[in-house]
Motif scaffolding. Structure first.
Motif, PDB file in Angstrom:
ATOM      1  N   GLN A 132     -27.636  24.550  41.167  1.00  0.00           N
ATOM      2  CA  GLN A 132     -27.010  23.058  40.672  1.00  0.00           C
ATOM      3  C   GLN A 132     -25.348  23.190  41.254  1.00  0.00           C
ATOM      4  OE1 GLN A 132     -27.567  22.992  36.718  1.00  0.00           O
ATOM      5  NE2 GLN A 132     -29.800  23.068  36.890  1.00  0.00           N
ATOM      6  N   GLY A 133     -24.848  23.889  41.696  1.00  0.00           N
ATOM      7  CA  GLY A 133     -23.223  24.423  42.060  1.00  0.00           C
ATOM      8  C   GLY A 133     -22.448  23.909  40.917  1.00  0.00           C
ATOM      9  N   ALA A 134     -22.873  25.165  39.705  1.00  0.00           N
ATOM     10  CA  ALA A 134     -22.031  24.996  38.414  1.00  0.00           C
ATOM     11  C   ALA A 134     -21.033  25.885  38.756  1.00  0.00           C
ATOM     12  CB  ALA A 134     -23.168  25.576  37.435  1.00  0.00           C
ATOM     13  N   PRO A 135     -19.616  25.141  39.086  1.00  0.00           N
ATOM     14  CA  PRO A 135     -17.776  25.822  38.516  1.00  0.00           C
ATOM     15  C   PRO A 135     -18.223  26.933  38.066  1.00  0.00           C
ATOM     16  CG  PRO A 135     -18.203  23.864  39.492  1.00  0.00           C
ATOM     17  CD  PRO A 135     -19.684  23.936  38.824  1.00  0.00           C
ATOM     18  N   VAL A 136     -18.500  26.718  36.828  1.00  0.00           N
ATOM     19  CA  VAL A 136     -18.209  27.733  35.330  1.00  0.00           C
ATOM     20  C   VAL A 136     -19.768  27.546  34.729  1.00  0.00           C
ATOM     21  CG1 VAL A 136     -17.139  28.749  33.718  1.00  0.00           C
ATOM     22  CG2 VAL A 136     -16.107  26.640  35.592  1.00  0.00           C
ATOM     23  N   GLY A 157     -29.106  16.661  21.888  1.00  0.00           N
ATOM     24  CA  GLY A 157     -29.312  15.944  20.526  1.00  0.00           C
ATOM     25  C   GLY A 157     -27.748  15.348  19.782  1.00  0.00           C
ATOM     26  N   ALA A 158     -26.901  16.643  19.696  1.00  0.00           N
ATOM     27  CA  ALA A 158     -25.729  16.643  19.101  1.00  0.00           C
ATOM     28  C   ALA A 158     -24.884  16.139  20.067  1.00  0.00           C
ATOM     29  CB  ALA A 158     -25.579  17.860  18.872  1.00  0.00           C
ATOM     30  N   GLY A 159     -25.036  15.925  21.097  1.00  0.00           N
ATOM     31  CA  GLY A 159     -23.753  15.481  22.427  1.00  0.00           C
ATOM     32  C   GLY A 159     -22.567  16.167  22.589  1.00  0.00           C
ATOM     33  N   LEU A 160     -22.813  17.812  22.324  1.00  0.00           N
ATOM     34  CA  LEU A 160     -21.796  18.801  23.776  1.00  0.00           C
ATOM     35  C   LEU A 160     -22.486  19.128  24.192  1.00  0.00           C
ATOM     36  CD1 LEU A 160     -22.711  21.284  19.555  1.00  0.00           C
ATOM     37  CD2 LEU A 160     -20.788  19.404  20.799  1.00  0.00           C
ATOM     38  N   ALA A 161     -23.429  18.692  25.266  1.00  0.00           N
ATOM     39  CA  ALA A 161     -24.181  18.790  26.554  1.00  0.00           C
ATOM     40  C   ALA A 161     -24.623  18.485  27.042  1.00  0.00           C
ATOM     41  CB  ALA A 161     -24.130  20.266  26.620  1.00  0.00           C
ATOM     42  N   ARG A 162     -25.142  17.427  27.748  1.00  0.00           N
ATOM     43  CA  ARG A 162     -26.481  16.695  28.515  1.00  0.00           C
ATOM     44  C   ARG A 162     -27.260  17.935  29.178  1.00  0.00           C
ATOM     45  NH1 ARG A 162     -23.458  11.683  31.366  1.00  0.00           N
ATOM     46  NH2 ARG A 162     -25.675  11.566  32.310  1.00  0.00           N
ATOM     47  N   GLU A 163     -27.919  17.308  29.481  1.00  0.00           N
ATOM     48  CA  GLU A 163     -29.494  18.302  30.654  1.00  0.00           C
ATOM     49  C   GLU A 163     -29.538  17.339  31.734  1.00  0.00           C
ATOM     50  OE1 GLU A 163     -33.127  18.026  28.398  1.00  0.00           O
ATOM     51  OE2 GLU A 163     -32.474  17.052  26.917  1.00  0.00           O
ATOM     52  N   ARG A 164     -28.533  16.727  31.854  1.00  0.00           N
ATOM     53  CA  ARG A 164     -28.667  15.922  34.174  1.00  0.00           C
ATOM     54  C   ARG A 164     -27.927  15.386  34.154  1.00  0.00           C
ATOM     55  NH1 ARG A 164     -33.985  15.294  31.576  1.00  0.00           N
ATOM     56  NH2 ARG A 164     -35.824  16.593  33.185  1.00  0.00           N
ATOM     57  N   PHE A 165     -27.056  15.699  35.650  1.00  0.00           N
ATOM     58  CA  PHE A 165     -26.004  15.258  35.687  1.00  0.00           C
ATOM     59  C   PHE A 165     -26.139  14.630  37.089  1.00  0.00           C
ATOM     60  CE2 PHE A 165     -23.735  17.225  32.366  1.00  0.00           C
ATOM     61  CZ  PHE A 165     -22.700  15.729  31.782  1.00  0.00           C
ATOM     62  N   GLY A 166     -25.889  13.713  37.839  1.00  0.00           N
ATOM     63  CA  GLY A 166     -26.384  13.166  39.554  1.00  0.00           C
ATOM     64  C   GLY A 166     -25.115  13.828  40.295  1.00  0.00           C
ATOM     65  N   VAL A 167     -25.640  14.353  41.613  1.00  0.00           N
ATOM     66  CA  VAL A 167     -25.274  15.661  42.339  1.00  0.00           C
ATOM     67  C   VAL A 167     -23.708  14.045  42.782  1.00  0.00           C
ATOM     68  CG1 VAL A 167     -24.594  15.904  44.353  1.00  0.00           C
ATOM     69  CG2 VAL A 167     -26.902  15.907  43.823  1.00  0.00           C
ATOM     70  N   ARG A 168     -24.106  12.848  42.547  1.00  0.00           N
ATOM     71  CA  ARG A 168     -22.340  12.681  43.067  1.00  0.00           C
ATOM     72  C   ARG A 168     -21.763  12.961  41.306  1.00  0.00           C
ATOM     73  NH1 ARG A 168     -23.708   7.092  45.638  1.00  0.00           N
ATOM     74  NH2 ARG A 168     -24.552   8.055  47.007  1.00  0.00           N
ATOM     75  N   ARG A 245     -18.410  25.018  55.961  1.00  0.00           N
ATOM     76  CA  ARG A 245     -17.819  25.890  55.078  1.00  0.00           C
ATOM     77  C   ARG A 245     -18.626  26.585  54.015  1.00  0.00           C
ATOM     78  NH1 ARG A 245     -12.815  21.886  53.349  1.00  0.00           N
ATOM     79  NH2 ARG A 245     -12.672  21.381  55.834  1.00  0.00           N
ATOM     80  N   ALA A 246     -18.445  27.690  52.841  1.00  0.00           N
ATOM     81  CA  ALA A 246     -19.226  27.449  52.025  1.00  0.00           C
ATOM     82  C   ALA A 246     -19.731  26.839  51.395  1.00  0.00           C
ATOM     83  CB  ALA A 246     -18.534  29.034  50.936  1.00  0.00           C
ATOM     84  N   PRO A 247     -21.235  27.101  51.635  1.00  0.00           N
ATOM     85  CA  PRO A 247     -22.293  25.673  50.724  1.00  0.00           C
ATOM     86  C   PRO A 247     -21.987  26.124  48.607  1.00  0.00           C
ATOM     87  CG  PRO A 247     -23.508  27.399  51.337  1.00  0.00           C
ATOM     88  CD  PRO A 247     -22.367  27.774  51.999  1.00  0.00           C
ATOM     89  N   ILE A 248     -21.858  24.513  48.327  1.00  0.00           N
ATOM     90  CA  ILE A 248     -21.965  24.267  47.236  1.00  0.00           C
ATOM     91  C   ILE A 248     -23.576  23.972  46.517  1.00  0.00           C
ATOM     92  CG2 ILE A 248     -20.614  23.150  45.145  1.00  0.00           C
ATOM     93  CD1 ILE A 248     -18.603  22.326  47.847  1.00  0.00           C
ATOM     94  N   GLY A 249     -23.961  25.056  46.025  1.00  0.00           N
ATOM     95  CA  GLY A 249     -25.317  24.850  45.186  1.00  0.00           C
ATOM     96  C   GLY A 249     -26.833  24.350  46.881  1.00  0.00           C
ATOM     97  N   ARG A 250     -26.320  23.244  46.808  1.00  0.00           N
ATOM     98  CA  ARG A 250     -27.025  23.031  48.020  1.00  0.00           C
ATOM     99  C   ARG A 250     -27.125  21.704  48.812  1.00  0.00           C
ATOM    100  NH1 ARG A 250     -32.051  22.873  44.372  1.00  0.00           N
ATOM    101  NH2 ARG A 250     -32.934  23.928  44.612  1.00  0.00           N
ATOM    102  N   GLN A 251     -25.300  21.638  48.359  1.00  0.00           N
ATOM    103  CA  GLN A 251     -24.250  21.227  49.158  1.00  0.00           C
ATOM    104  C   GLN A 251     -23.566  21.774  50.346  1.00  0.00           C
ATOM    105  OE1 GLN A 251     -24.556  17.220  48.205  1.00  0.00           O
ATOM    106  NE2 GLN A 251     -26.326  18.235  47.134  1.00  0.00           N
ATOM    107  N   LEU A 252     -23.530  21.061  51.901  1.00  0.00           N
ATOM    108  CA  LEU A 252     -23.230  21.670  52.762  1.00  0.00           C
ATOM    109  C   LEU A 252     -22.408  20.544  53.516  1.00  0.00           C
ATOM    110  CD1 LEU A 252     -26.667  22.412  54.582  1.00  0.00           C
ATOM    111  CD2 LEU A 252     -24.701  24.444  52.761  1.00  0.00           C
ATOM    112  N   PHE A 253     -21.220  21.142  53.196  1.00  0.00           N
ATOM    113  CA  PHE A 253     -19.291  20.911  54.049  1.00  0.00           C
ATOM    114  C   PHE A 253     -19.840  21.530  55.316  1.00  0.00           C
ATOM    115  CE2 PHE A 253     -17.721  19.418  50.060  1.00  0.00           C
ATOM    116  CZ  PHE A 253     -17.432  18.510  50.862  1.00  0.00           C
ATOM    117  N   LEU A 254     -20.071  20.512  57.102  1.00  0.00           N
ATOM    118  CA  LEU A 254     -19.387  21.244  58.530  1.00  0.00           C
ATOM    119  C   LEU A 254     -18.753  19.768  58.528  1.00  0.00           C
ATOM    120  CD1 LEU A 254     -23.266  19.676  58.336  1.00  0.00           C
ATOM    121  CD2 LEU A 254     -22.600  21.918  59.092  1.00  0.00           C
TER     122      LEU A 254
END
Length: 304
Positions: A132-136, A157-168, A245-254
């Protein structure tokens, strides 16, 4: 891959803390570690095919029985029938009530207000958080699937965190990650709130769980490039080249051989394409979108 023709990409996953790109040829599987500094140059050959589903109890994807073609530029890597039987998608869509495995409830922080709650099978270790490329992130609870899923719903449901975020949305935060102490403090504060919320749930809680920082692993200590071009479409015959470069999750910088702006490629876009070696040179046959580092969130207020 490795100089052979006919390989078809099966995607990128993390294994033992390393990003691995897979391919298959006539039933033979090959995996290659995607390490920073590696030079790659691929020619894509179509059509792009469904990569086949993961089925319960199996360690590899089953080849698509329909030999189905999928959208060249789409994000989906499975045809509709394979999506219907894929174990990972069934789990994500709440179609599996219990599978007898132990699950971990995690909190992942991507920067800013992007806090995510999710679950992963304990046997997978940190692989899901790396993909997922989670920094922390931190693990806050452990238990059977039904109990961990209920805990996940309680947190979201309590709004402390969400279940999904888009890659962008995640990528936009790469430029604005604070230092390691603040990152750790943000996640520890969130963990404390979640542990308090989940008191009484039938899960094992970890109020002092480790905060795992992956910013260095992803090569984001100094942030991403100030400008880059994101690959948003691929076509038959496209050429993709550069130095990883080092991959960030499944994101590849070339980094580009001509010194131009780096490319950002979501490795999922490679899945299903035939790959063959190509001479190093400018990328072609790819649709890109330009990105430039935006002002820091508080930069305007700091002027006055």
């Amino acid at each position: 891959m490795d100089g052979q023709a006919g390989w078809r990409c099966t995607g990128l996953h993390w294994q033992d803390g390393r990003p691995v790109l897979g391919a298959v040829l006539a039933g033979r599987r090959h995996e290659r570690v995607v390490a920073a500094g590696t030079e790659v140059s691929w020619r894509l050959r179509g059509p792009r095919y469904c990569s086949g589903p993961w089925l319960a109890g199996e360690t590899d994807r089953r080849p698509c029985p329909h030999r189905a073609e999928i959208e060249p530029s789409g994000g989906a890597v499975l045809c509709v029938p394979c999506q219907a039987v894929d174990r990972g998608l069934a789990l994500a869509r709440d179609r599996i009530l219990d599978d007898g495995r132990t699950y971990l409830l995690y909190l992942a922080w991507f920067g800013g207000d992007l806090a995510k709650v999710g679950l992963t099978a304990e046997q997978r270790g940190h692989a899901r958080l790396q993909e997922q490329g989670a920094p922390v992130f931190t693990v806050v609870a452990r238990g059977p699937l039904p109990a961990v899923r209920r805990a996940e719903l309680t947190v979201s449901g309590a709004g402390l965190a969400r279940e999904r975020f888009g890659v962008r949305a995640k990528a936009e935060q790469w430029w604005h990650l604070p230092g390691p102490a603040e990152r750790a403090a943000r996640v520890a504060e969130l963990r404390a709130a979640v542990v308090g919320l989940l008191a009484g749930h039938p899960v094992e809680l970890f109020p002092a769980g480790e905060v795992v920082d992956q910013v260095g692993l992803f090569g984001l200590t100094d942030g991403p490039p100030r400008t880059y071009r994101e690959v948003v479409g691929l076509a038959d015959g496209a050429a993709v080249s550069g130095t990883l470069r080092a991959p960030i999750g499944r994101q590849l910088f070339l980094d580009q051989p001509d010194g131009g702006e780096p490319l950002l490629l979501d490795a999922r876009r490679l899945t299903g394409w035939g790959l063959s070696p190509a001479p190093s040179g400018p990328c072609s046959g790819v649709e890109v979108r330009a990105h430039r580092r935006p002002p820091a969130p508080d930069a305007q207020r700091a002027l006055f």
